[in-house]
Design a protein around this motif. Structure first.
Motif, PDB file in Angstrom:
ATOM      1  N   UNK A   1       0.874  -1.156  -0.121  1.00 14.76           N
ATOM      2  CA  UNK A   1       0.007  -0.094   0.016  1.00 14.76           C
ATOM      3  C   UNK A   1       0.855   1.291  -0.028  1.00 14.76           C
ATOM      4  N   UNK A   2       1.316   1.444  -1.286  1.00 20.21           N
ATOM      5  CA  UNK A   2       2.511   2.731  -1.281  1.00 20.21           C
ATOM      6  C   UNK A   2       2.183   4.069  -0.773  1.00 20.21           C
ATOM      7  N   UNK A   3       2.916   4.423   0.245  1.00 19.94           N
ATOM      8  CA  UNK A   3       2.565   5.914   0.906  1.00 19.94           C
ATOM      9  C   UNK A   3       1.425   5.862   1.980  1.00 19.94           C
ATOM     10  N   UNK A  26      -7.714  13.700  -4.730  1.00 20.28           N
ATOM     11  CA  UNK A  26      -7.502  14.344  -5.915  1.00 20.28           C
ATOM     12  C   UNK A  26      -8.679  13.383  -6.693  1.00 20.28           C
ATOM     13  N   UNK A  27      -9.510  14.336  -7.463  1.00 18.55           N
ATOM     14  CA  UNK A  27     -10.320  13.833  -8.281  1.00 18.55           C
ATOM     15  C   UNK A  27      -9.886  12.909  -9.605  1.00 18.55           C
ATOM     16  N   UNK A  28      -8.669  13.110  -9.612  1.00 15.70           N
ATOM     17  CA  UNK A  28      -8.109  12.628 -10.775  1.00 15.70           C
ATOM     18  C   UNK A  28      -7.482  11.125 -10.469  1.00 15.70           C
ATOM     19  N   UNK A  29      -7.670  11.000  -9.224  1.00 16.57           N
ATOM     20  CA  UNK A  29      -7.280   9.428  -8.913  1.00 16.57           C
ATOM     21  C   UNK A  29      -8.537   8.580  -9.337  1.00 16.57           C
ATOM     22  N   UNK A  30      -9.778   9.048  -9.159  1.00 16.28           N
ATOM     23  CA  UNK A  30     -10.932   8.328  -9.776  1.00 16.28           C
ATOM     24  C   UNK A  30     -11.370   8.301 -11.116  1.00 16.28           C
ATOM     25  N   UNK A  83      -3.947   1.457  -4.002  1.00 17.87           N
ATOM     26  CA  UNK A  83      -4.580   1.880  -3.173  1.00 17.87           C
ATOM     27  C   UNK A  83      -6.135   1.350  -3.364  1.00 17.87           C
ATOM     28  N   UNK A  84      -6.521   2.123  -4.658  1.00 17.00           N
ATOM     29  CA  UNK A  84      -7.986   1.846  -4.926  1.00 17.00           C
ATOM     30  C   UNK A  84      -8.273   0.189  -4.909  1.00 17.00           C
ATOM     31  N   UNK A 103     -11.254  -0.965  -2.545  1.00 15.38           N
ATOM     32  CA  UNK A 103     -12.342  -1.803  -3.111  1.00 15.38           C
ATOM     33  C   UNK A 103     -12.561  -3.092  -2.517  1.00 15.38           C
ATOM     34  N   UNK A 104     -11.397  -3.736  -2.434  1.00 19.13           N
ATOM     35  CA  UNK A 104     -11.529  -5.047  -1.847  1.00 19.13           C
ATOM     36  C   UNK A 104     -11.865  -5.190  -0.272  1.00 19.13           C
ATOM     37  N   UNK A 105     -11.802  -3.924   0.181  1.00 21.39           N
ATOM     38  CA  UNK A 105     -12.348  -3.945   1.878  1.00 21.39           C
ATOM     39  C   UNK A 105     -13.951  -3.818   1.883  1.00 21.39           C
TER      40      UNK A 105
END
Length: 292
Positions: free
Chosen positions: A67-69, A208-212, A224-225, A229-231
């Motif tokens: 889970x980088x960062x 940041x909206x750009x990650x979505x 991270x996504x 999602x898996x959780x």
């Protein structure tokens, strides 16, 4: 959130805080002696490993690869928010923790010793948290617990019924929550904060909206996504940093500070942060209700 379960992301944050608490007092960003007690069995074992230096290094490296960062960002933003709360608490004596999760600031921040603290959270997480705090012999009287489902409940009514005085300035902390809600729910919370007494401080996080929508690339964002999602707690809402001042202003708030993870890691961790990557899409914001 899965039925009858506490928030998995709340448990992850408690793991990160436990890892920081296990460091020597002279080298840790903050102390959190209750973090490990809030964890379920498997995570509690990991928390014990943090106290063993070779094992701690291996475990932290494993978390950072998976889970980088997330860990370093979570630790740094915890310290940043602690500091912002401490500064605001000099003149404000009521604090609202919206979506409190496994937050332990009521017990570990001296600046809040005289404050009235309200923890507002989903009933599932609140039930588990209180049970684990009792087992750790924590004083539950330090907090007024308000159980709320943000998607369906009138949290303003429930909070006032619990004793919150909206006519007096407050510190409102909304950490690690906005990305899990609908845009309508997020805007509703911001309008509520914007209607509080002048001088109130609002601390919150957003992604940041750009990650979505894929319009911006960030190191480790795909992992991270996949993890959230898996959780069972997917991300649904984001903002663009350049649009934040206007977004807040339209809802009665004035921006004081907006720091991305790279910035607040550097503020808290100094030169060591230059070797930390990931979660640069995560932002922590300090705003106020103007007019005081």
């Amino acid at each position: 959130m899965r039925s009858r379960e506490a928030s998995r992301t709340a448990e992850f944050m408690a793991v990160f805080r436990a890892s920081e608490h296990a460091k020597a007092p002279t080298s840790r960003a903050f102390a959190d002696p209750l973090a490990a007690a809030l964890l379920p069995g498997g995570f509690r074992l990991a928390a014990r490993l943090f106290s063993m230096r070779p094992a701690a290094a291996l475990l932290n490296a494993y978390i950072d690869r998976r889970w980088p960062g997330a860990r370093t960002s979570g630790i740094a933003r915890t310290k940043l928010i602690d500091d912002w709360i401490g500064q605001a608490a000099c003149g404000i004596d009521q604090v609202v923790l919206l979506g409190a999760g496994f937050d332990t600031r009521a017990w570990r921040l001296d600046a809040l010793a005289a404050a009235r603290i309200f923890e507002v959270d989903h009933p599932n997480t609140a039930t588990v948290k209180q049970a684990r705090l009792r087992s750790a012999h924590a004083d539950l009287g330090k907090v007024t617990f308000v159980r709320v489902d943000f998607e369906i409940d009138d949290f303003d009514r429930l909070l006032r019924a619990a004793g919150f005085d909206a006519a007096r300035p407050a510190i409102v902390v909304w950490e690690g929550v906005s990305q899990y809600l609908t845009g309508e729910a997020v805007c509703g919370v911001l309008r509520w904060v914007g209607g509080l007494a002048p001088g109130s401080r609002f601390i919150f996080t957003y992604i940041h909206e750009g990650v979505l929508n894929g319009s911006a690339a960030f190191v480790g964002a795909d992992k991270a996504i996949a993890k959230v999602d898996g959780s069972g707690e997917p991300w649904r809402f984001g903002l663009l940093p350049e649009e934040l001042p206007g977004f807040l202003r339209e809802r009665g708030l004035s921006l004081l500070s907006d720091l991305g993870a790279d910035e607040y890691r550097e503020r808290v961790m100094g030169a060591a942060s230059r070797h930390m990557q990931g979660y640069s899409f995560y932002h922590t914001v300090l705003a106020e209700v103007p007019g005081a």
